[in-house]
Design a protein around this motif. Structure first.
Motif, PDB file in Angstrom:
ATOM      1  N   MET A   1       0.838  -1.195   0.000  1.00 25.32           N
ATOM      2  CA  MET A   1       0.000   0.000   0.000  1.00 25.32           C
ATOM      3  C   MET A   1       0.874   1.247   0.000  1.00 25.32           C
ATOM      4  O   MET A   1       1.927   1.260   0.602  1.00 25.32           O
ATOM      5  N   GLY A   2       0.372   2.260  -0.647  1.00 29.40           N
ATOM      6  CA  GLY A   2       1.093   3.523  -0.653  1.00 29.40           C
ATOM      7  C   GLY A   2       0.404   4.536   0.247  1.00 29.40           C
ATOM      8  O   GLY A   2      -0.718   4.327   0.710  1.00 29.40           O
ATOM      9  N   ARG A   3       1.078   5.621   0.473  1.00 29.90           N
ATOM     10  CA  ARG A   3       0.515   6.703   1.281  1.00 29.90           C
ATOM     11  C   ARG A   3      -0.566   7.442   0.489  1.00 29.90           C
ATOM     12  O   ARG A   3      -0.547   7.460  -0.736  1.00 29.90           O
ATOM     13  N   LEU A   4      -1.464   8.072   1.209  1.00 31.27           N
ATOM     14  CA  LEU A   4      -2.402   9.025   0.626  1.00 31.27           C
ATOM     15  C   LEU A   4      -1.877  10.401   1.003  1.00 31.27           C
ATOM     16  O   LEU A   4      -1.427  10.602   2.131  1.00 31.27           O
ATOM     17  N   LEU A   5      -1.929  11.338   0.087  1.00 28.12           N
ATOM     18  CA  LEU A   5      -1.418  12.681   0.341  1.00 28.12           C
ATOM     19  C   LEU A   5      -2.541  13.679   0.101  1.00 28.12           C
ATOM     20  O   LEU A   5      -3.136  13.692  -0.978  1.00 28.12           O
ATOM     21  N   ALA A   6      -2.839  14.477   1.125  1.00 26.60           N
ATOM     22  CA  ALA A   6      -3.906  15.475   1.028  1.00 26.60           C
ATOM     23  C   ALA A   6      -3.319  16.850   0.771  1.00 26.60           C
ATOM     24  O   ALA A   6      -2.240  17.192   1.266  1.00 26.60           O
ATOM     25  N   ILE A   7      -4.068  17.630  -0.007  1.00 27.87           N
ATOM     26  CA  ILE A   7      -3.658  18.972  -0.383  1.00 27.87           C
ATOM     27  C   ILE A   7      -4.779  19.947  -0.044  1.00 27.87           C
ATOM     28  O   ILE A   7      -5.889  19.826  -0.544  1.00 27.87           O
ATOM     29  N   ASP A   8      -4.463  20.901   0.841  1.00 27.93           N
ATOM     30  CA  ASP A   8      -5.384  22.006   1.122  1.00 27.93           C
ATOM     31  C   ASP A   8      -4.824  23.203   0.359  1.00 27.93           C
ATOM     32  O   ASP A   8      -4.016  23.969   0.867  1.00 27.93           O
ATOM     33  N   PHE A   9      -5.252  23.323  -0.904  1.00 29.33           N
ATOM     34  CA  PHE A   9      -4.694  24.304  -1.829  1.00 29.33           C
ATOM     35  C   PHE A   9      -5.077  25.717  -1.444  1.00 29.33           C
ATOM     36  O   PHE A   9      -6.231  26.012  -1.147  1.00 29.33           O
ATOM     37  N   GLN A  23      -2.297   3.380   5.568  1.00 32.53           N
ATOM     38  CA  GLN A  23      -3.443   4.281   5.375  1.00 32.53           C
ATOM     39  C   GLN A  23      -4.404   4.271   6.568  1.00 32.53           C
ATOM     40  O   GLN A  23      -5.611   4.288   6.413  1.00 32.53           O
ATOM     41  N   ILE A  24      -3.807   4.308   7.763  1.00 31.53           N
ATOM     42  CA  ILE A  24      -4.611   4.296   8.986  1.00 31.53           C
ATOM     43  C   ILE A  24      -4.648   5.673   9.636  1.00 31.53           C
ATOM     44  O   ILE A  24      -5.695   6.140  10.061  1.00 31.53           O
ATOM     45  N   ILE A  25      -3.492   6.328   9.690  1.00 28.99           N
ATOM     46  CA  ILE A  25      -3.371   7.586  10.428  1.00 28.99           C
ATOM     47  C   ILE A  25      -3.028   8.733   9.479  1.00 28.99           C
ATOM     48  O   ILE A  25      -2.103   8.623   8.670  1.00 28.99           O
ATOM     49  N   ALA A  26      -3.772   9.821   9.575  1.00 27.85           N
ATOM     50  CA  ALA A  26      -3.479  11.041   8.817  1.00 27.85           C
ATOM     51  C   ALA A  26      -2.675  11.980   9.706  1.00 27.85           C
ATOM     52  O   ALA A  26      -3.045  12.224  10.852  1.00 27.85           O
ATOM     53  N   SER A  27      -1.585  12.489   9.162  1.00 26.93           N
ATOM     54  CA  SER A  27      -0.721  13.403   9.909  1.00 26.93           C
ATOM     55  C   SER A  27      -0.351  14.591   9.043  1.00 26.93           C
ATOM     56  O   SER A  27      -0.104  14.436   7.840  1.00 26.93           O
ATOM     57  N   GLY A  28      -0.267  15.757   9.668  1.00 32.76           N
ATOM     58  CA  GLY A  28       0.205  16.930   8.952  1.00 32.76           C
ATOM     59  C   GLY A  28       1.653  16.730   8.543  1.00 32.76           C
ATOM     60  O   GLY A  28       2.446  16.206   9.322  1.00 32.76           O
ATOM     61  N   GLU A  48       8.769   8.818  -1.832  1.00 32.68           N
ATOM     62  CA  GLU A  48       7.762   8.065  -1.078  1.00 32.68           C
ATOM     63  C   GLU A  48       6.754   7.447  -2.041  1.00 32.68           C
ATOM     64  O   GLU A  48       6.468   8.009  -3.091  1.00 32.68           O
ATOM     65  N   ASN A  49       6.196   6.321  -1.643  1.00 35.91           N
ATOM     66  CA  ASN A  49       5.175   5.646  -2.437  1.00 35.91           C
ATOM     67  C   ASN A  49       3.821   6.289  -2.132  1.00 35.91           C
ATOM     68  O   ASN A  49       3.237   6.033  -1.081  1.00 35.91           O
ATOM     69  N   VAL A  50       3.355   7.134  -3.027  1.00 32.26           N
ATOM     70  CA  VAL A  50       2.063   7.810  -2.861  1.00 32.26           C
ATOM     71  C   VAL A  50       1.075   7.181  -3.834  1.00 32.26           C
ATOM     72  O   VAL A  50       1.326   7.120  -5.034  1.00 32.26           O
ATOM     73  N   GLU A  51      -0.034   6.724  -3.303  1.00 32.73           N
ATOM     74  CA  GLU A  51      -1.045   6.013  -4.089  1.00 32.73           C
ATOM     75  C   GLU A  51      -2.135   6.941  -4.625  1.00 32.73           C
ATOM     76  O   GLU A  51      -2.726   6.682  -5.673  1.00 32.73           O
TER      77      GLU A  51
END
Length: 137
Positions: A1-9, A23-28, A48-51
């Motif tokens: 599994m890869g990481r999920l990356l969030a963007i607050d544009f 993909q359990i914990i979201a961190s800043g 990093e492996n981003v999915e």
């Protein structure tokens, strides 16, 4: 599994949050000057492996797109060309800035620390990502 990356544009700076590889914990992660955002994402995804990219979708209370969407659409087009291998999903980001500010108050940050808009953006990205994880489950 890869990481999920969030963007607050944002037009000036953009908050970034990531998950762990499970993909359990979201961190800043950080806040990036928006002019440097694509370069940052290219560098990060090469290390990093981003999915998946999870991008906030600003809406008004009546569910219409907000003015910020005008700046986000061209960015998404550039992102798709720069990193075509990673898909993008959009997540409603209404109230995330207010929630981020409240999180700062609840965590006991002093008033002058709460004026740090970069921290608000990073926390907002984390809230967007956590919302995606919660709704995905």
């Amino acid at each position: 599994m890869g990481r999920l990356l969030a963007i607050d544009f944002g037009t000036k700076r953009t908050g970034i949050a990531v998950t762990d590889e499970l993909q359990i914990i979201a961190s800043g992660l950080t806040t990036v000057d928006t002019k440097e955002l694509l370069n940052f994402l290219k560098q990060y995804t090469s290390e990093e492996n981003v999915e998946l990219f999870v991008v906030g979708e600003p809406k008004q209370l009546n569910n219409q797109a907000s003015q910020s969407e005008v700046a986000i659409i061209p960015f998404l087009e550039k992102l798709a060309k720069a990193i075509p291998s990673i898909p993008v999903v959009r997540v409603d980001e209404r109230f995330t800035s207010k929630m981020a500010f409240q999180t700062m108050i609840d965590s006991g940050l002093k008033k002058n620390q709460r004026k740090n808009k970069a921290l608000v953006d990073e926390i907002s990205a984390t809230i967007i990502l956590q919302s995606y994880l919660y709704n995905k489950a």
